[in-house]
Design a protein around this motif. Structure first.
Motif, PDB file in Angstrom:
ATOM      1  N   GLY A   1       0.963  -1.815  -0.048  1.00  0.00           N
ATOM      2  CA  GLY A   1       0.086  -0.072   0.064  1.00  0.00           C
ATOM      3  C   GLY A   1       1.203   1.442  -0.284  1.00  0.00           C
ATOM      4  N   VAL A   2       2.185   0.914   0.607  1.00  0.00           N
ATOM      5  CA  VAL A   2       2.792   2.737   1.008  1.00  0.00           C
ATOM      6  C   VAL A   2       3.120   2.707  -0.378  1.00  0.00           C
ATOM      7  N   ILE A   3       3.733   1.556  -1.089  1.00  0.00           N
ATOM      8  CA  ILE A   3       4.601   1.872  -1.427  1.00  0.00           C
ATOM      9  C   ILE A   3       3.882   2.175  -3.144  1.00  0.00           C
ATOM     10  N   ALA A   4       2.710   1.325  -3.480  1.00  0.00           N
ATOM     11  CA  ALA A   4       1.804   1.844  -4.320  1.00  0.00           C
ATOM     12  C   ALA A   4       0.983   3.370  -4.446  1.00  0.00           C
ATOM     13  N   LEU A   5       1.018   3.687  -3.136  1.00  0.00           N
ATOM     14  CA  LEU A   5       0.753   5.266  -3.004  1.00  0.00           C
ATOM     15  C   LEU A   5       2.078   6.280  -3.311  1.00  0.00           C
ATOM     16  N   LEU A   6       3.067   5.932  -2.591  1.00  0.00           N
ATOM     17  CA  LEU A   6       4.324   6.530  -3.196  1.00  0.00           C
ATOM     18  C   LEU A   6       4.731   6.054  -4.640  1.00  0.00           C
ATOM     19  N   ILE A   7       4.048   5.398  -5.246  1.00  0.00           N
ATOM     20  CA  ILE A   7       4.076   5.728  -7.418  1.00  0.00           C
ATOM     21  C   ILE A   7       3.264   6.180  -7.741  1.00  0.00           C
ATOM     22  N   PHE A   8       2.407   6.182  -6.842  1.00  0.00           N
ATOM     23  CA  PHE A   8       1.088   7.042  -7.219  1.00  0.00           C
ATOM     24  C   PHE A   8       0.711   8.672  -8.008  1.00  0.00           C
ATOM     25  N   ILE A   9       1.483   8.579  -6.125  1.00  0.00           N
ATOM     26  CA  ILE A   9       1.717   9.999  -6.117  1.00  0.00           C
ATOM     27  C   ILE A   9       2.692  10.955  -7.089  1.00  0.00           C
ATOM     28  N   MET A  10       4.081  10.294  -7.299  1.00  0.00           N
ATOM     29  CA  MET A  10       4.822  10.751  -7.660  1.00  0.00           C
ATOM     30  C   MET A  10       4.886  10.538  -9.400  1.00  0.00           C
ATOM     31  N   ALA A  11       3.994   9.366  -9.631  1.00  0.00           N
ATOM     32  CA  ALA A  11       3.146   9.341 -11.628  1.00  0.00           C
ATOM     33  C   ALA A  11       2.316  10.639 -11.704  1.00  0.00           C
ATOM     34  N   VAL A  12       1.302  10.566 -11.036  1.00  0.00           N
ATOM     35  CA  VAL A  12       1.050  12.027 -10.932  1.00  0.00           C
ATOM     36  C   VAL A  12       1.745  13.680 -11.246  1.00  0.00           C
ATOM     37  N   MET A  13       2.131  13.572 -10.268  1.00  0.00           N
ATOM     38  CA  MET A  13       2.639  14.685 -10.305  1.00  0.00           C
ATOM     39  C   MET A  13       4.650  15.040 -11.659  1.00  0.00           C
ATOM     40  N   ALA A  14       4.701  13.733 -11.655  1.00  0.00           N
ATOM     41  CA  ALA A  14       5.311  14.063 -12.567  1.00  0.00           C
ATOM     42  C   ALA A  14       4.758  13.791 -14.228  1.00  0.00           C
ATOM     43  N   LEU A  15       3.474  13.877 -14.389  1.00  0.00           N
ATOM     44  CA  LEU A  15       3.120  12.746 -15.404  1.00  0.00           C
ATOM     45  C   LEU A  15       1.838  14.798 -15.396  1.00  0.00           C
ATOM     46  N   SER A  16       1.304  15.263 -14.622  1.00  0.00           N
ATOM     47  CA  SER A  16       1.339  16.953 -14.412  1.00  0.00           C
ATOM     48  C   SER A  16       2.403  17.933 -15.193  1.00  0.00           C
ATOM     49  N   ASN A  17       3.559  17.472 -14.867  1.00  0.00           N
ATOM     50  CA  ASN A  17       4.243  18.982 -15.370  1.00  0.00           C
ATOM     51  C   ASN A  17       5.753  18.044 -16.106  1.00  0.00           C
ATOM     52  N   PRO A  18       6.071  17.093 -16.513  1.00  0.00           N
ATOM     53  CA  PRO A  18       6.973  16.505 -16.593  1.00  0.00           C
ATOM     54  C   PRO A  18       8.091  17.257 -16.938  1.00  0.00           C
ATOM     55  N   ASP A  19       8.729  18.902 -17.206  1.00  0.00           N
ATOM     56  CA  ASP A  19       9.472  19.333 -17.531  1.00  0.00           C
ATOM     57  C   ASP A  19      10.086  19.755 -16.190  1.00  0.00           C
ATOM     58  N   GLU A  20       9.013  19.838 -15.327  1.00  0.00           N
ATOM     59  CA  GLU A  20       9.912  20.125 -13.650  1.00  0.00           C
ATOM     60  C   GLU A  20      10.185  18.850 -13.211  1.00  0.00           C
ATOM     61  N   ASN A  21       9.221  18.283 -13.137  1.00  0.00           N
ATOM     62  CA  ASN A  21       9.508  16.429 -11.913  1.00  0.00           C
ATOM     63  C   ASN A  21      10.015  15.347 -13.428  1.00  0.00           C
ATOM     64  N   LYS A  22      10.721  15.732 -13.806  1.00  0.00           N
ATOM     65  CA  LYS A  22      11.301  14.562 -14.452  1.00  0.00           C
ATOM     66  C   LYS A  22      12.370  13.826 -13.967  1.00  0.00           C
ATOM     67  N   VAL A  23      12.802  14.551 -12.733  1.00  0.00           N
ATOM     68  CA  VAL A  23      13.839  13.353 -11.834  1.00  0.00           C
ATOM     69  C   VAL A  23      12.725  12.787 -11.191  1.00  0.00           C
ATOM     70  N   LEU A  24      11.443  12.687 -11.234  1.00  0.00           N
ATOM     71  CA  LEU A  24      10.825  11.572 -10.803  1.00  0.00           C
ATOM     72  C   LEU A  24      10.682  10.348 -11.656  1.00  0.00           C
ATOM     73  N   PHE A  25      11.048  10.317 -12.239  1.00  0.00           N
ATOM     74  CA  PHE A  25      10.836   8.885 -13.267  1.00  0.00           C
ATOM     75  C   PHE A  25      11.850   7.685 -12.855  1.00  0.00           C
ATOM     76  N   PRO A  26      12.961   7.913 -12.983  1.00  0.00           N
ATOM     77  CA  PRO A  26      13.916   6.946 -12.293  1.00  0.00           C
ATOM     78  C   PRO A  26      13.354   6.361 -11.057  1.00  0.00           C
ATOM     79  N   PHE A  27      12.664   7.044  -9.340  1.00  0.00           N
ATOM     80  CA  PHE A  27      12.114   6.846  -8.500  1.00  0.00           C
ATOM     81  C   PHE A  27      10.992   5.658  -8.780  1.00  0.00           C
ATOM     82  N   ILE A  28       9.925   6.628  -9.741  1.00  0.00           N
ATOM     83  CA  ILE A  28       9.297   5.844  -9.366  1.00  0.00           C
ATOM     84  C   ILE A  28       9.354   4.282 -10.598  1.00  0.00           C
ATOM     85  N   PHE A  29      10.407   4.177 -11.302  1.00  0.00           N
ATOM     86  CA  PHE A  29      10.668   2.443 -12.099  1.00  0.00           C
ATOM     87  C   PHE A  29      11.608   1.634 -10.822  1.00  0.00           C
ATOM     88  N   PHE A  30      11.811   2.363  -9.781  1.00  0.00           N
ATOM     89  CA  PHE A  30      13.179   2.214  -8.951  1.00  0.00           C
ATOM     90  C   PHE A  30      11.962   1.710  -7.505  1.00  0.00           C
TER      91      PHE A  30
END
Length: 92
Positions: free
Chosen positions: A19-48
């Motif tokens: 649950g915690v990891i899924a919530l982290l992935i969801f929050i990071m994915a929403v942030m990364a996809l809402s503004n990819p230029d600013e939050n592109k650093v989140l993509f490696p963490f999402i995959f990790f």
């Protein structure tokens, strides 16, 4: 029997971890996809974190036989490779 279950007592630690990891992935994915230029650093963490989630699932079900077991392992390593490659491409 008094309503007690027999056998192994279920552990909810893995459920909480999922649950915690899924919530982290969801929050990071929403942030990364809402503004990819600013939050592109989140993509490696999402995959990790997806790699961590799949590897925990693989470790829990390592007793399974057949092709499903190897598919899960290949998926884990593919997510790890995606995490490393995206991190290297961002930080170089």
């Amino acid at each position: 029997m008094n309503g007690k279950s027999r056998g192994k007592i279920p552990s909810h630690n893995l459920d909480i971890l999922y649950g915690v990891i899924a919530l982290l992935i969801f929050i990071m994915a929403v942030m990364a996809l809402s503004n990819p230029d600013e939050n592109k650093v989140l993509f490696p963490f999402i995959f990790f974190f997806a790699f961590v989630l799949r590897s925990v699932n693989f470790m829990q079900r390592r007793a399974e036989e057949g092709k499903e077991k190897y598919f899960q392992l290949a998926l884990c390593f593919a997510l790890l490779v995606l995490s490393v490659v995206s991190g290297i491409s961002l930080w170089t």
